[in-house]
Design a protein around this motif. Structure first.
Motif, PDB file in Angstrom:
ATOM      1  N   THR A  83     -12.889  -4.422   1.742  1.00  0.00           N
ATOM      2  CA  THR A  83     -11.954  -4.713   0.665  1.00  0.00           C
ATOM      3  C   THR A  83     -11.969  -3.593  -0.370  1.00  0.00           C
ATOM      4  OG1 THR A  83     -12.308  -7.092   1.009  1.00  0.00           O
ATOM      5  CG2 THR A  83     -11.292  -6.419  -1.069  1.00  0.00           C
ATOM      6  N   TRP A  84     -13.167  -3.129  -0.726  1.00  0.00           N
ATOM      7  CA  TRP A  84     -13.296  -2.018  -1.658  1.00  0.00           C
ATOM      8  C   TRP A  84     -12.650  -0.758  -1.086  1.00  0.00           C
ATOM      9  CZ3 TRP A  84     -13.617  -0.321  -6.272  1.00  0.00           C
ATOM     10  CH2 TRP A  84     -14.146   0.939  -6.579  1.00  0.00           C
ATOM     11  N   ASN A  85     -12.858  -0.515   0.192  1.00  0.00           N
ATOM     12  CA  ASN A  85     -12.269   0.638   0.849  1.00  0.00           C
ATOM     13  C   ASN A  85     -10.738   0.568   0.804  1.00  0.00           C
ATOM     14  OD1 ASN A  85     -12.875   3.031   2.835  1.00  0.00           O
ATOM     15  ND2 ASN A  85     -11.261   1.847   3.821  1.00  0.00           N
ATOM     16  N   ASP A  86     -10.184  -0.636   1.044  1.00  0.00           N
ATOM     17  CA  ASP A  86      -8.732  -0.784   1.035  1.00  0.00           C
ATOM     18  C   ASP A  86      -8.147  -0.626  -0.365  1.00  0.00           C
ATOM     19  OD1 ASP A  86      -8.920  -1.200   3.714  1.00  0.00           O
ATOM     20  OD2 ASP A  86      -7.963  -3.170   3.720  1.00  0.00           O
ATOM     21  N   ILE A  87      -8.911  -1.054  -1.370  1.00  0.00           N
ATOM     22  CA  ILE A  87      -8.445  -0.877  -2.751  1.00  0.00           C
ATOM     23  C   ILE A  87      -8.382   0.605  -3.108  1.00  0.00           C
ATOM     24  CG2 ILE A  87      -9.060  -1.242  -5.173  1.00  0.00           C
ATOM     25  CD1 ILE A  87     -10.241  -3.968  -4.287  1.00  0.00           C
ATOM     26  N   THR A  88      -9.445   1.332  -2.796  1.00  0.00           N
ATOM     27  CA  THR A  88      -9.502   2.748  -3.171  1.00  0.00           C
ATOM     28  C   THR A  88      -8.584   3.614  -2.315  1.00  0.00           C
ATOM     29  OG1 THR A  88     -11.415   3.099  -1.709  1.00  0.00           O
ATOM     30  CG2 THR A  88     -11.865   2.538  -4.006  1.00  0.00           C
ATOM     31  N   ASP A  89      -8.324   3.180  -1.069  1.00  0.00           N
ATOM     32  CA  ASP A  89      -7.533   3.988  -0.137  1.00  0.00           C
ATOM     33  C   ASP A  89      -6.091   3.517   0.011  1.00  0.00           C
ATOM     34  OD1 ASP A  89      -9.705   5.543   0.361  1.00  0.00           O
ATOM     35  OD2 ASP A  89     -10.046   4.864   2.409  1.00  0.00           O
ATOM     36  N   ARG A  90      -5.627   2.645  -0.882  1.00  0.00           N
ATOM     37  CA  ARG A  90      -4.326   2.027  -0.661  1.00  0.00           C
ATOM     38  C   ARG A  90      -3.187   3.050  -0.564  1.00  0.00           C
ATOM     39  NH1 ARG A  90      -6.149   1.117  -5.767  1.00  0.00           N
ATOM     40  NH2 ARG A  90      -4.786   1.533  -7.560  1.00  0.00           N
ATOM     41  N   ASP A  91      -3.255   4.116  -1.340  1.00  0.00           N
ATOM     42  CA  ASP A  91      -2.196   5.133  -1.269  1.00  0.00           C
ATOM     43  C   ASP A  91      -2.290   5.952   0.017  1.00  0.00           C
ATOM     44  OD1 ASP A  91      -1.213   4.319  -3.730  1.00  0.00           O
ATOM     45  OD2 ASP A  91      -2.482   5.721  -4.841  1.00  0.00           O
ATOM     46  N   LEU A  92      -3.515   6.274   0.427  1.00  0.00           N
ATOM     47  CA  LEU A  92      -3.702   7.010   1.676  1.00  0.00           C
ATOM     48  C   LEU A  92      -3.312   6.152   2.874  1.00  0.00           C
ATOM     49  CD1 LEU A  92      -7.134   8.750   0.983  1.00  0.00           C
ATOM     50  CD2 LEU A  92      -4.861   9.795   0.888  1.00  0.00           C
ATOM     51  N   ASP A  93      -3.700   4.876   2.843  1.00  0.00           N
ATOM     52  CA  ASP A  93      -3.385   3.985   3.954  1.00  0.00           C
ATOM     53  C   ASP A  93      -1.878   3.879   4.183  1.00  0.00           C
ATOM     54  OD1 ASP A  93      -6.015   3.470   4.534  1.00  0.00           O
ATOM     55  OD2 ASP A  93      -6.095   1.541   3.499  1.00  0.00           O
ATOM     56  N   ALA A  94      -1.128   3.932   3.103  1.00  0.00           N
ATOM     57  CA  ALA A  94       0.324   3.813   3.219  1.00  0.00           C
ATOM     58  C   ALA A  94       0.945   5.001   3.946  1.00  0.00           C
ATOM     59  CB  ALA A  94       0.942   3.685   1.829  1.00  0.00           C
ATOM     60  N   ARG A  95       0.180   6.079   4.097  1.00  0.00           N
ATOM     61  CA  ARG A  95       0.708   7.291   4.724  1.00  0.00           C
ATOM     62  C   ARG A  95       0.220   7.495   6.150  1.00  0.00           C
ATOM     63  NH1 ARG A  95      -1.255  11.492   0.335  1.00  0.00           N
ATOM     64  NH2 ARG A  95      -0.198  13.005   1.697  1.00  0.00           N
ATOM     65  N   VAL A  96      -0.599   6.565   6.651  1.00  0.00           N
ATOM     66  CA  VAL A  96      -1.157   6.673   8.010  1.00  0.00           C
ATOM     67  C   VAL A  96      -0.589   5.553   8.869  1.00  0.00           C
ATOM     68  CG1 VAL A  96      -3.265   6.595   9.405  1.00  0.00           C
ATOM     69  CG2 VAL A  96      -3.266   7.771   7.189  1.00  0.00           C
ATOM     70  N   GLU A  97      -0.092   5.879  10.033  1.00  0.00           N
ATOM     71  CA  GLU A  97       0.574   4.916  10.899  1.00  0.00           C
ATOM     72  C   GLU A  97      -0.291   3.699  11.180  1.00  0.00           C
ATOM     73  OE1 GLU A  97       3.408   3.085  13.134  1.00  0.00           O
ATOM     74  OE2 GLU A  97       3.650   4.911  11.935  1.00  0.00           O
ATOM     75  N   SER A 101      -0.002  -0.942   7.615  1.00  0.00           N
ATOM     76  CA  SER A 101       0.257  -2.385   7.674  1.00  0.00           C
ATOM     77  C   SER A 101      -0.908  -3.213   7.143  1.00  0.00           C
ATOM     78  CB  SER A 101       0.565  -2.798   9.119  1.00  0.00           C
ATOM     79  OG  SER A 101      -0.472  -2.397   9.991  1.00  0.00           O
ATOM     80  N   ARG A 102      -1.918  -2.571   6.573  1.00  0.00           N
ATOM     81  CA  ARG A 102      -3.011  -3.310   5.954  1.00  0.00           C
ATOM     82  C   ARG A 102      -2.489  -4.088   4.748  1.00  0.00           C
ATOM     83  NH1 ARG A 102      -8.102   1.026   6.385  1.00  0.00           N
ATOM     84  NH2 ARG A 102      -8.498   0.647   8.630  1.00  0.00           N
ATOM     85  N   PRO A 103      -3.182  -5.160   4.335  1.00  0.00           N
ATOM     86  CA  PRO A 103      -2.619  -6.095   3.353  1.00  0.00           C
ATOM     87  C   PRO A 103      -2.152  -5.478   2.045  1.00  0.00           C
ATOM     88  CG  PRO A 103      -4.503  -7.088   4.428  1.00  0.00           C
ATOM     89  CD  PRO A 103      -4.454  -5.666   4.910  1.00  0.00           C
ATOM     90  N   ILE A 104      -2.887  -4.513   1.487  1.00  0.00           N
ATOM     91  CA  ILE A 104      -2.482  -3.979   0.184  1.00  0.00           C
ATOM     92  C   ILE A 104      -1.270  -3.056   0.297  1.00  0.00           C
ATOM     93  CG2 ILE A 104      -3.208  -2.647  -1.837  1.00  0.00           C
ATOM     94  CD1 ILE A 104      -6.029  -3.697  -1.420  1.00  0.00           C
ATOM     95  N   PRO A 105      -1.294  -2.011   1.135  1.00  0.00           N
ATOM     96  CA  PRO A 105      -0.092  -1.175   1.224  1.00  0.00           C
ATOM     97  C   PRO A 105       1.119  -1.918   1.762  1.00  0.00           C
ATOM     98  CG  PRO A 105      -1.684  -0.549   2.904  1.00  0.00           C
ATOM     99  CD  PRO A 105      -2.395  -1.468   1.957  1.00  0.00           C
ATOM    100  N   ALA A 106       0.888  -2.997   2.551  1.00  0.00           N
ATOM    101  CA  ALA A 106       2.001  -3.782   3.079  1.00  0.00           C
ATOM    102  C   ALA A 106       2.527  -4.793   2.068  1.00  0.00           C
ATOM    103  CB  ALA A 106       1.571  -4.504   4.350  1.00  0.00           C
ATOM    104  N   GLY A 107       1.879  -4.912   0.902  1.00  0.00           N
ATOM    105  CA  GLY A 107       2.345  -5.812  -0.141  1.00  0.00           C
ATOM    106  C   GLY A 107       1.990  -7.275   0.077  1.00  0.00           C
ATOM    107  N   GLN A 108       1.036  -7.564   0.942  1.00  0.00           N
ATOM    108  CA  GLN A 108       0.645  -8.957   1.200  1.00  0.00           C
ATOM    109  C   GLN A 108      -0.244  -9.500   0.086  1.00  0.00           C
ATOM    110  OE1 GLN A 108      -1.047  -9.273   5.201  1.00  0.00           O
ATOM    111  NE2 GLN A 108       0.179  -7.520   5.827  1.00  0.00           N
ATOM    112  N   ALA A 149     -19.675   4.716  -3.156  1.00  0.00           N
ATOM    113  CA  ALA A 149     -19.272   6.126  -3.091  1.00  0.00           C
ATOM    114  C   ALA A 149     -18.537   6.466  -1.806  1.00  0.00           C
ATOM    115  CB  ALA A 149     -20.499   7.018  -3.220  1.00  0.00           C
ATOM    116  N   TYR A 150     -18.799   5.735  -0.736  1.00  0.00           N
ATOM    117  CA  TYR A 150     -18.294   6.128   0.571  1.00  0.00           C
ATOM    118  C   TYR A 150     -16.780   6.378   0.637  1.00  0.00           C
ATOM    119  CZ  TYR A 150     -16.407   5.687   5.231  1.00  0.00           C
ATOM    120  OH  TYR A 150     -15.651   5.876   6.363  1.00  0.00           O
ATOM    121  N   PRO A 151     -15.912   5.485   0.120  1.00  0.00           N
ATOM    122  CA  PRO A 151     -14.472   5.712   0.301  1.00  0.00           C
ATOM    123  C   PRO A 151     -13.964   7.034  -0.264  1.00  0.00           C
ATOM    124  CG  PRO A 151     -14.884   3.476  -0.451  1.00  0.00           C
ATOM    125  CD  PRO A 151     -16.173   4.210  -0.580  1.00  0.00           C
TER     126      PRO A 151
END
Length: 307
Positions: A83-97, A101-108, A149-151
């Motif tokens: 969850t922490w990883n998805d929060i910090t990476d939400r902008d990057l995730d939106a740019r990777v195929e 579709s993960r919950p945050i970049p997908a707006g869920q 620190a990891y993300p």
């Protein structure tokens, strides 16, 4: 958005998509309960160290209860970490195929909702941790700095897998802290060997996103090693086997543990022989197979402790 459209691209046909209540699905996907392989891989070092420490203590009476607690804790803390990883990476995730579709970049779910869910999972992990002795509690809390620190590491170094290894291998220390109330040389050798193992299997995993990562500037050992990945795996998996064998020697492990290590090593050799970095599906299959490798080693350590 329909639930079919909301499914995560690299996780279909799982129980979350078919059986979980609709309202819960984005949160279960945040915690990766639709893809629990990471939780199992986080659990493996806990199981190894608990079995090896129980052998050193000459007492297996607390082994079942400790394993259950580690099981719950691994799923809770892996969920919190994801969850922490998805929060910090939400902008990057939106740019990777694979990850858009993960919950945050997908707006869920919103970032605020994800943060609340993160706290809830962390509290569940804390409840588990508080069942242990004070030294184990302090040891567990110390890992949070690495997890936090990891993300960010993938933005600044081609070696984020090392930081992931430091975090995902922490269980190799926790078993000794819980059972023996100390971290000795055998625990440190087991930890170092597990870090090398994690670097290897997460390099395989990272090859799924290598092309997208290169385009958006994310760094990984997959990009660093490239066509030399098979050689790199041989080095890191070889280090893992050598360092874990040092841990077994220091703990005066019995023959079942050595058999478990031999089978574990054979499985890693199979992965090295099979790897094709251009085949994303094969990379995912080999990555997931590390759970089986970990179980094989645990079986040997467990039988050794019981003997």
């Amino acid at each position: 958005m329909s639930d079919a459209a909301a499914r995560v691209a690299d996780s279909v046909g799982n129980w979350v998509d078919s059986r979980a209540p609709l309202w819960s699905r984005p949160y279960l996907r945040l915690s990766r309960l639709d893809r629990p392989i990471g939780s199992w891989l986080l659990l493996m070092p806990c199981l190894w160290s608990t079995a090896l420490a129980s052998h050193l203590a000459g007492d297996v009476s607390q082994l079942p209860f400790t394993i259950v607690l580690f099981l719950i804790g691994a799923f809770a803390m892996r969920g919190a970490g994801c969850t922490w990883n998805d929060i910090t990476d939400r902008d990057l995730d939106a740019r990777v195929e694979r990850t858009r579709s993960r919950p945050i970049p997908a707006g869920q779910v919103t970032v605020t909702q994800a943060l609340v869910f993160l706290v809830a999972q962390a509290l569940a992990g804390l409840i588990v941790l508080l069942q242990f002795n004070r030294f184990a509690i302090a040891t567990g809390i110390a890992s949070l700095l690495i997890v936090a620190a990891y993300p960010f590491m993938k933005r600044i170094t081609y070696w984020p897998q090392v930081v992931l290894g430091l975090a995902f291998s922490w269980g190799a220390l926790m078993g000794f802290a819980v059972v023996l109330g100390r971290i000795d040389a055998a625990a440190l050798a087991l930890y170092a060997g597990t870090v090398a193992w994690v670097i290897g299997y997460d390099t395989i995993y990272a090859h799924q996103d290598a092309d997208d990562d290169a385009l958006i500037g994310i760094k990984s050992t997959a990009l660093l090693f490239g066509e030399r990945t098979r050689l790199a795996l041989a080095i890191f998996y070889g280090l893992a086997v050598v360092l874990i064998s040092v841990a077994l020697h220091l703990a005066e492990a019995l023959w079942p543990a050595w058999i478990g290590l031999a089978v574990f090593a054979a499985h890693l050799v199979w992965q090295i022989a099979r790897i094709e970095i251009s085949d994303a599906r094969l990379c995912l299959r080999l990555f997931k197979s590390n759970r089986d490798a970990g179980v094989l080693l645990f079986a040997g350590l467990l039988i050794g402790a019981l003997v």
